[in-house]
Design an enzyme around this catalytic site. Sequence first.
Site, PDB file in Angstrom:
ATOM      1  N   ARG A 235      86.433  41.591  68.666  1.00 49.70           N
ATOM      2  CA  ARG A 235      86.709  40.291  68.103  1.00 49.70           C
ATOM      3  C   ARG A 235      86.303  40.070  67.010  1.00 49.70           C
ATOM      4  O   ARG A 235      85.572  40.649  66.309  1.00 49.70           O
ATOM      5  CB  ARG A 235      85.787  39.253  69.147  1.00 49.70           C
ATOM      6  CG  ARG A 235      86.316  39.045  70.534  1.00 49.70           C
ATOM      7  CD  ARG A 235      87.404  38.252  70.891  1.00 49.70           C
ATOM      8  NE  ARG A 235      87.860  37.895  71.991  1.00 49.70           N
ATOM      9  CZ  ARG A 235      88.647  38.670  72.575  1.00 49.70           C
ATOM     10  NH1 ARG A 235      89.272  39.684  72.213  1.00 49.70           N
ATOM     11  NH2 ARG A 235      88.997  38.288  73.843  1.00 49.70           N
ATOM     12  N   GLU A 264      91.988  33.347  63.269  1.00 57.23           N
ATOM     13  CA  GLU A 264      93.495  34.143  63.824  1.00 57.23           C
ATOM     14  C   GLU A 264      94.378  32.674  64.051  1.00 57.23           C
ATOM     15  O   GLU A 264      93.793  31.776  64.546  1.00 57.23           O
ATOM     16  CB  GLU A 264      93.117  34.593  65.172  1.00 57.23           C
ATOM     17  CG  GLU A 264      92.327  35.913  64.976  1.00 57.23           C
ATOM     18  CD  GLU A 264      92.187  36.725  66.283  1.00 57.23           C
ATOM     19  OE1 GLU A 264      92.837  36.446  67.414  1.00 57.23           O
ATOM     20  OE2 GLU A 264      91.633  37.734  66.107  1.00 57.23           O
ATOM     21  N   HIS A 283      96.300  40.540  66.530  1.00 55.64           N
ATOM     22  CA  HIS A 283      95.623  40.545  67.805  1.00 55.64           C
ATOM     23  C   HIS A 283      96.713  40.651  68.786  1.00 55.64           C
ATOM     24  O   HIS A 283      97.415  40.046  69.852  1.00 55.64           O
ATOM     25  CB  HIS A 283      95.066  38.946  68.119  1.00 55.64           C
ATOM     26  CG  HIS A 283      93.906  39.149  69.275  1.00 55.64           C
ATOM     27  ND1 HIS A 283      92.939  38.305  69.114  1.00 55.64           N
ATOM     28  CD2 HIS A 283      93.982  39.869  70.121  1.00 55.64           C
ATOM     29  CE1 HIS A 283      92.223  38.508  70.185  1.00 55.64           C
ATOM     30  NE2 HIS A 283      92.866  39.713  70.685  1.00 55.64           N
TER      31      HIS A 283
END
Length: 329
Positions: A235, A264, A283
């Site tokens: 993360r 993000e 991601h």
Amino acid sequence: MPKILVTRRTFPEAAEVLRASGAEVVIWEDADAPSHEDLIAAVADIDGLYAHITNQVNAEVMDAAPNLKVIAEFGVGYDNIEIAAANERGIAVCNTPGILSESTADEAFALLASMARRTNDLPAMVKRGEWGDFDPLGYLATDIHHKTLGIVGMGSIGSEMAKRAAGFNMNVLYYNRNRRDEEFGATYVDSLEKILERSDYVSLHNPLTPETTNMMSTDQFKLMKKSAILINTTRGPVVDQDALYEALVSGDIAGAALDVTVPEPIPADHPLLTLDNCLIMPHVASATGDTRMKMAMMSVENVLAGVAGDWPPYCVNQTEIAGNARIKS
Ligand SMILES: NC(=O)C1=CN([C@@H]2O[C@H](COP(=O)(O)OP(=O)(O)OC[C@H]3O[C@@H](n4cnc5c(N)ncnc54)[C@H](OP(=O)(O)O)[C@@H]3O)[C@@H](O)[C@H]2O)C=CC1
Ligand SMILES: O=CC(=O)O
């Protein structure tokens, strides 16, 4: 009839199973994820929430959903869900463990190999027409074989990373708070500091928690070898990005590959995107068609069990809510 909200589009097969259950199913089909306000408005009368990393599911959302019994996260990490608030309210929280570990480790290892062998920056140089004559000292890369990989967080994904590294003849170290019984040929190191000092590649696989927020910052980068490469597929907030930028520019570490960032999506004008020694992916570590389908089906299984009043098979807070679970009331 129970009502389920799915906060992003999903596979038709998954939608079909949801609808075949007899539940009323609302799928957020917009290209953009719901805003926090949209989510609050959409949860008013739902029993089950099929959630994604795009939304923070906090106490405010839960309070807007008085019938909510189950939150099924599409993913193994559930740091976007305020777990203490779910526990207080007796809401079951579920995730999709295991099935995505191999795909995620494949991507983490691909990032490692790309940084080591410069498939991140040299192809762009070739496209710019800057490929000069053969040069024995030019375009030098770094070996993978016989180098040391430090795995921080040797759980399901970290273990898969260790197996891949063994196939490349790497030496593997790992750091967890608890030493494992099964070590996949890796050697346990009892502190983050020691693993950072000894590794040529450091790959992060621990969850995001208050303890691991900014776990990698200036002091940690200074402990690493100047030739070391950081891989982060866990993360974004586990890494202090300002400190990472400084470490990459000053040469405290040689490179970084990130599948996850803060925020993000990362803005196109972010300083990290100006660096040749930093590779950023959007991601996608679990994002193969096969794995995403399995994750969708597991999320469906979780949410349907919860709205039917059964314990979801992959519930992360069953013990905590055993006495006040809404699915049992
Ligand atoms: N980029 C992507 O697309 C994906 C990202 N992920 C991320 O990967 C994470 C890991 O997933 P998974 O392997 O399934 O999880 P696991 O729970 O199987 O493993 C997590 C490991 O981290 C260790 N750990 C926990 N806290 C710490 C700490 N403070 N310091 C060091 N180690 C710690 C745990 O061991 P111990 O308790 O002994 O410390 C455990 O071994 C997820 O939480 C998610 O954030 C997952 C899938 C895809
Ligand atoms: O980031 C993805 C996950 O499964 O966690």
